[in-house]
Design a protein around this motif. Sequence first.
Motif, mmCIF file in Angstrom:
data_model
loop_
_atom_site.group_PDB
_atom_site.id
_atom_site.type_symbol
_atom_site.label_atom_id
_atom_site.label_comp_id
_atom_site.label_asym_id
_atom_site.label_seq_id
_atom_site.Cartn_x
_atom_site.Cartn_y
_atom_site.Cartn_z
ATOM 1 N N ALA A 81 28.479 -9.004 6.102
ATOM 2 C CA ALA A 81 27.214 -9.499 5.556
ATOM 3 C C ALA A 81 27.263 -11.011 5.369
ATOM 4 C CB ALA A 81 26.900 -8.803 4.237
ATOM 5 N N ALA A 82 28.410 -11.532 4.950
ATOM 6 C CA ALA A 82 28.545 -12.980 4.769
ATOM 7 C C ALA A 82 28.427 -13.705 6.105
ATOM 8 C CB ALA A 82 29.879 -13.303 4.102
ATOM 9 N N GLU A 126 26.796 -12.734 8.686
ATOM 10 C CA GLU A 126 25.440 -12.604 9.214
ATOM 11 C C GLU A 126 24.400 -13.352 8.391
ATOM 12 O OE1 GLU A 126 24.948 -8.394 9.363
ATOM 13 O OE2 GLU A 126 26.335 -8.156 11.046
ATOM 14 N N SER A 127 24.784 -13.798 7.221
ATOM 15 C CA SER A 127 23.838 -14.460 6.327
ATOM 16 C C SER A 127 23.573 -15.899 6.768
ATOM 17 C CB SER A 127 24.375 -14.456 4.903
ATOM 18 O OG SER A 127 23.492 -15.159 4.066
ATOM 19 N N ASN A 128 22.297 -16.281 6.705
ATOM 20 C CA ASN A 128 21.906 -17.656 7.015
ATOM 21 C C ASN A 128 21.789 -18.502 5.758
ATOM 22 O OD1 ASN A 128 21.706 -17.148 9.789
ATOM 23 N ND2 ASN A 128 19.636 -16.344 9.527
ATOM 24 N N GLN A 164 23.711 -16.823 -0.571
ATOM 25 C CA GLN A 164 23.903 -15.402 -0.290
ATOM 26 C C GLN A 164 25.270 -15.186 0.363
ATOM 27 O OE1 GLN A 164 21.261 -13.595 2.578
ATOM 28 N NE2 GLN A 164 21.103 -11.769 1.293
ATOM 29 N N ARG A 165 25.644 -16.087 1.270
ATOM 30 C CA ARG A 165 26.947 -15.998 1.922
ATOM 31 C C ARG A 165 28.063 -16.080 0.880
ATOM 32 N NH1 ARG A 165 26.889 -20.473 4.702
ATOM 33 N NH2 ARG A 165 25.310 -19.609 6.081
ATOM 34 N N TYR A 184 28.386 -12.801 -1.059
ATOM 35 C CA TYR A 184 29.108 -11.780 -0.311
ATOM 36 C C TYR A 184 30.600 -12.094 -0.213
ATOM 37 C CZ TYR A 184 24.805 -9.440 1.102
ATOM 38 O OH TYR A 184 23.629 -8.747 1.108
#
Length: 68
Positions: free
Chosen positions: A18-19, A21-23, A27-28, A31
């Motif tokens: 998830a990290a 894939e995060s933009n 949020q990164r 995760y």
Amino acid sequence: MSVQSNFYAAQAESCARAARESNLPMQREKYERAGAAWLTLANRENEIAAARDRRLAEAAIKAELPAT
């Protein structure tokens, strides 16, 4: 590896994915922190299991020794 340890490691991998894939930077980071926490839990579970196995092995050795 125990079932719990496998679960914790899977959760850590999920957070890492998830990290990646995060933009969004925040949020990164969220995760990444969560993944680190899951890895800590997995490592702790492995340490506990290893200590338990050592204690059982030591108890088995003591049980085999003749009483003096």
